[in-house]
Write an enzyme that holds these catalytic residues in place. Structure first.
Site, PDB file in Angstrom:
ATOM      1  N   CYS A  97       0.796  -1.244   0.000  1.00 48.56           N
ATOM      2  CA  CYS A  97       0.000   0.000   0.000  1.00 48.56           C
ATOM      3  C   CYS A  97       0.827   1.293   0.000  1.00 48.56           C
ATOM      4  O   CYS A  97       1.322   1.700  -1.033  1.00 48.56           O
ATOM      5  CB  CYS A  97      -0.977  -0.048   1.175  1.00 48.56           C
ATOM      6  N   HIS A 198      -3.342  -5.610   2.571  1.00 46.03           N
ATOM      7  CA  HIS A 198      -2.938  -5.873   3.946  1.00 46.03           C
ATOM      8  C   HIS A 198      -3.557  -7.214   4.316  1.00 46.03           C
ATOM      9  O   HIS A 198      -4.255  -7.820   3.515  1.00 46.03           O
ATOM     10  CB  HIS A 198      -3.488  -4.797   4.885  1.00 46.03           C
TER      11      HIS A 198
END
Ligand code: GLN
Length: 251
Positions: A97, A198
């Protein structure tokens, strides 16, 4: 004596959302179960001078908020030449990310501020200044690992929308991916995985963890390493539950 993998975990105190540091624990666990060693060095702001990036087998950056990305961008850019050298020499780069975004051309954050990226790759990321406009939720993508299709499960929460991705990591089958309603997710090359997932990513996707480990060990030994299987029964049962739940209530 079996090899020891050396990992550089960059900015662990600033880039660590939704259990991202767990990816390091997963690599360590899967190596130790097979008799390999694992060393994780931590990189923090100001360590650039003394760090030999190319000496590592893997370099890892987790995800982070806009504020932290802004804070560390100058330091990261000061390491550009050394990181570029490590990448070109085949060190594996794993980025989640916020870390993914910073390796591209730039990230224009939700305050409209342009954070310069490292420019290792051509993609760039822009967030809406409406802070409510974020891709949030579970995600499933399909990628190919050693010639076999594999579903990668994770959780995404990002305002940044990434464009100009030449070689995505996977095809989105549930969730958003590189931007709202995107068909693609992440970025990949032989020694690169950059993803919005994640989870932590590697606890939910053991085949992916082993793929990364095989790459690193094979490169270190100069010949193909095949890892003995571990008992992933629990992980696989969890995966089945998640896949059933998400793919049967399709977007
Ligand atoms: N701050 C970035 C964004 O909102 C990255 C977030 C993250 O790492 N989860 O897009």
């Amino acid at each position: 004596m079996k090899d020891t993998l050396r990992v550089l975990h960059m900015y662990p105190n600033m880039l660590d959302l939704y259990g991202d540091s767990g990816n390091m624990e997963l690599l360590s666990y899967r190596l130790k179960m097979r008799g390999y060693g694992f060393i994780r060095d931590q990189y923090t702001i100001g360590d650039g001078e003394k760090t030999d990036f190319s000496s590592y087998d893997l370099i890892y950056l987790g995800g982070g908020a806009d504020f932290e990305q802004q804070l560390l961008a100058d330091d990261l850019n000061s390491c550009k030449d050394k990181l570029l050298h490590a990448y070109k020499s085949g060190v594996f780069l794993l980025m989640i990310c916020g870390g993914y975004q910073l390796m591209g051309q730039y990230y224009k954050d939700s305050n409209g501020q342009k954070i310069p990226g490292l420019g290792l790759f051509d993609y760039y990321t822009v967030a809406s200044t409406d802070k409510r406009k974020r891709c949030i939720g579970n995600i499933v993508i399909e990628t190919e690992i050693e010639g076999e299709k594999y579903k990668v499960i994770g959780f995404e929460n990002h305002g940044g929308m990434t464009d100009n991705v030449s070689t995505p990591f996977g095809k989105v089958i549930f969730g958003n991916g590189n931007k709202f309603g995107s068909e693609t997710e992440g970025y990949t090359e032989k020694n690169v995985i950059a993803t919005y997932l994640h989870g932590p990513l590697l606890s939910k996707n053991p085949v992916l963890a082993d793929h990364i480990l095989s790459y690193c060990l094979s490169r270190k030994q100069g010949s193909a390493v095949s890892l003995e299987p571990l008992d992933d029964g629990l992980e696989n049962r969890c995966r089945s539950v998640m896949l059933k739940r998400l793919l049967q209530t399709k977007k």
